[in-house]
Design an enzyme around this catalytic site. Structure first.
Site, PDB file in Angstrom:
ATOM      1  CB  CYS A   1     -34.759  25.471   2.622  1.00 52.06           C
ATOM      2  SG  CYS A   1     -33.143  26.260   2.744  1.00 52.06           S
TER       3      CYS A   1
ATOM      4  CG  HIS B   1      -8.174   6.942  -1.263  1.00 50.01           C
ATOM      5  ND1 HIS B   1      -8.239   5.568  -1.249  1.00 50.01           N
ATOM      6  CD2 HIS B   1      -8.432   7.313  -2.541  1.00 50.01           C
ATOM      7  CE1 HIS B   1      -8.509   5.128  -2.474  1.00 50.01           C
ATOM      8  NE2 HIS B   1      -8.643   6.161  -3.271  1.00 50.01           N
TER       9      HIS B   1
ATOM     10  CB  CYS C   1      -0.910   0.000   1.229  1.00 46.59           C
ATOM     11  SG  CYS C   1      -1.837   1.529   1.396  1.00 46.59           S
TER      12      CYS C   1
ATOM     13  CG  ASN D   1     -14.813   6.061  -5.987  1.00 43.04           C
ATOM     14  OD1 ASN D   1     -15.872   6.681  -5.975  1.00 43.04           O
ATOM     15  ND2 ASN D   1     -13.921   6.189  -6.949  1.00 43.04           N
TER      16      ASN D   1
ATOM     17  N   GLY E   1     -15.554   1.344  -7.071  1.00 40.17           N
ATOM     18  CA  GLY E   1     -14.548   1.982  -7.904  1.00 40.17           C
ATOM     19  C   GLY E   1     -13.243   2.322  -7.208  1.00 40.17           C
TER      20      GLY E   1
END
Lengths: 344, 336
Positions: free
Chosen positions: B198, B165, B40, B152, B158
């Site tokens: 609203c 993140h 990673c 995502n 995705g």
């Protein structure tokens, strides 16, 4: 440098990420194998007619009875319809919101009596399928509650297809005009208002001259990969002669449509194998009240029906849904070249 | 009988199932099994594998080294490039321009397996502040028209990397759906002289059927016109058209609403993939009376088929009042 390209009809921008591009044949993703539960039978196969609701119509060999074998294309109601055929719309408000009962038609067109054909049925079979669909839409036009008939095909799980792969198409007759359809109509109308020409006819003319994105042509149709394609290998099949209503297509043209559609899939298969996809028919809504408020007189001149074939080879992330902003990792010119050159 | 509901902003119709409502186990929730942190690039100690940090919160250490708790970097494989001119041009009927823009990644925590749902309120607040300050900075670039912030989570939503993140893309155009939403809101405003969002908040507060979070500043609910099962919208209660106008008092409330909602989704549905998108005004320097910024959270429980693509006509198998009730049934432990 990636390019931002704008769809000339509805104004949607797409990023064509030229630098990250994989080669066209590297997009092959495959379609999962069909896995039926023990004892499960395909309700769409010849011989299993009793597993579906009774047929609405069918293209049959002479002398065969409804709901028995002997058919070539068969139309049945959806088992769990989204929209029910009986009842009134009951339009009403709920505070600030508007709603109505989900009334309409939801049918399945079984494209072939044989089970599990990959990709799409062959050209000759598709010709029959289109002719049956045209008849179904003509019939649905008689129901005044239905404003639009959506024809959609989902093939493969990634494209929303069911676990049974038997080739079939859905027809949904909706009591409302759909957002996406309205947008496209409005875009075409706007272009016509400005240029007095059909935007789709202009696209065809330009693509024929440029010859960069034309996949193939038949007598009556052209298949192109659009300039602002949202997906790798996205392809549109359009009639070369201007027409806004799919269901008014004459029978000999429907046969030609089957031919180009079948040939296109055969070529695509050479490049990306068996792939999940959606096919969506874009056509004009029914115009029973042509002279009433809300319809425009130019619709027959400004709109052009077409089929959009959307291969689902990349994961479409949520932000593309939410923003209407797409990233396409394969330029349509490259995709087009590889499919055009495939030999069948 | 199913219902057809009309979304008041954009006018899209949604089929809401009332006949056969699926339960959690009817959704095939793909396991979010993690491959682990070995490869990673977003974990501590891998700072050299990303472009240098643009914004960082650190406990210790020099820039681009371990010790940070939140980190914003440029996307290593950006969809758009930051340098260059737009060079707008027409080719016959077609329009195009160079793909200029910014594409940044907000790494929300240094631990590999912590998603937004697992953050403390203080950490979630840092994330919201990062969105605001990156937006404020990028708005100065005259080439940009819109800043899209989204997340995502999970492969099918995705995400290409599993370390939590979110992403920010500054665009030289206003995306289609945003444009539509702005136009819809403007039409409603010109008719009623009230903001449609609203009104939506008022409606939801009157009915009390679909609210899953409310405090002094912020509300979260499953909208009456949900397109997807368990869709949730988070909105500031006071009218505000742009995310960058967020003040010190509201940021913690937004963070809390987002964290709690995502935790409820995670616990009730079993860690599904999801997307969230921040809907905010384009960059044009003035406040809008008719538009209201908000966050839309969309768990990925159903495959979206050609039907939805081709028609903009959605099918939602879980009525939003039931989704809200189910999400509220989750017990959240008190955390800081």
């Amino acid at each position: 440098m990636p390019e931002l390209r704008k769809d000339p009809v509805i104004g949607r921008w797409v990023i064509i990420a030229t630098e990250r591009a994989r080669r066209p044949d590297q997009f092959a993703s495959g379609v999962e194998k069909e896995e039926l539960a023990p004892g499960e039978k395909c309700p769409f196969c010849q011989g299993n007619e009793s597993m579906t609701p009774p047929e609405i119509s069918a293209l049959r060999k002479p002398g065969t009875k409804p709901n028995t074998p002997g058919w070539e294309v068969r139309v049945v109601p959806y088992m769990f319809p989204l929209l029910h055929p009986e009842g009134d719309l009951n339009r009403r408000g709920h505070g600030m919101y508007d709603l109505m009962d989900a009334i309409g038609a939801h049918e399945i067109v079984v494209e072939t009596p044989d089970h599990q054909m990959e990709g799409a049925p062959p050209a000759a079979q598709l010709a029959k399928v289109y002719s049956v669909i045209i008849d179904r839409i003509k019939d649905l036009e008689k129901d005044p509650r239905i404003k639009y008939v959506l024809m959609v095909k989902n093939y493969g799980r990634a494209a929303g297809g069911g676990h049974i792969k038997h080739q079939r198409v859905q027809l949904v007759g909706t009591p409302v005009n759909l957002k996406r359809v309205k947008e496209e109509l409005a875009g075409a109308k706007q272009y016509y208002g400005y240029k007095e020409r059909c935007v789709f006819c202009d696209i065809i003319k330009q693509e024929v001259e440029a010859q960069k994105r034309v996949v193939m042509e038949s007598k009556y149709f052209i298949a192109i990969m659009p300039f602002a394609s949202r997906f790798p290998f996205e392809t549109w099949i359009m009639p070369k002669a201007h027409s806004c209503d799919f269901y008014k297509t004459p029978k000999d043209m429907a046969a030609d449509l089957g031919q180009i559609n079948g040939d296109l899939f055969a070529k695509m298969k050479k490049v990306i194998g068996d792939f999940p996809y959606n096919t969506v028919l874009h056509t004009a809504p029914f115009r029973r009240q042509m002279n009433k408020r809300g319809y425009w007189e130019t619709i027959e001149n400004d709109y052009h029906w077409h089929l959009e074939i959307l291969p689902i080879l990349t994961r479409v992330a949520g932000f593309e849904w939410g923003s209407g902003f797409y990233i396409n990792p394969l330029p349509p010119e490259d995709a087009c070249k590889s499919v055009r050159e495939a030999k069948i | 009988m199913n219902e057809l509901r009309r979304e008041p902003v954009t006018g899209r119709w949604i089929v809401t199932y009332l006949d056969r409502i699926p339960t959690v186990k009817d959704f095939k929730i793909e396991s979010n099994e993690k491959k682990g942190e070995a490869t990673c690039p977003f974990c501590w100690g891998k700072e050299d594998q990303t472009p240098p940090e643009i914004l960082v919160h650190r406990k210790y250490g020099p820039p681009n080294s371990p010790g940070w708790t939140l980190r914003v970097v440029s996307n290593k494989f950006p969809a758009l490039r930051i340098e260059g001119e737009l060079n707008k041009e027409g080719v016959g009927v077609f329009d195009m321009m160079n793909g200029i823009g910014a594409h940044e990644v907000i790494i929300e925590a240094h631990e590999h397996n912590r998603d937004t749902a697992d953050l403390s309120y203080a950490e979630a607040e840092q994330v919201i502040w990062a969105y605001v300050s990156r937006s404020v900075d990028l708005r100065r670039d005259k080439r940009f028209k819109y800043i899209l912030i989204f997340k995502n989570y999970g492969k099918i939503a995705g995400a290409s990397l599993e370390h939590g993140h979110s992403q920010l893309i500054a665009l030289p155009i206003v995306p289609k759906r945003v444009q539509e939403e702005l136009e819809g809101a403007a039409t409603y405003f010109s008719y009623k002289e009230r903001c449609v969002f609203c009104d939506m908040i008022r409606e939801e507060r009157d009915e009390k059927e679909r609210i899953i979070y409310e405090d002094e500043k912020v509300i979260a609910f499953c909208p009456y016109v949900s397109r997807f099962p368990y869709e949730v919208w988070i909105m500031p209660k006071r009218h505000a058209s742009d995310l960058t106008g967020l003040d010190r008092d509201t940021v913690p409330c937004v963070a809390k609403a987002l964290r709690d909602t995502l935790l409820r989704i995670k616990k009730y549905l079993g860690d599904p993939a999801y997307n969230f998108i921040i809907h905010t005004s384009p960059i044009n320097g003035h406040d809008r009376e008719d538009y209201h910024w908000h966050i839309e959270i969309m768990p990925k429980l159903v495959k979206v088929a050609g039907f939805e693509w081709g028609s903009g006509f959605y099918i939602n198998p879980v009525p939003p009042d039931i989704a809200a009730k189910n999400l509220l049934s989750v017990k959240l432990e008190e955390t800081k």
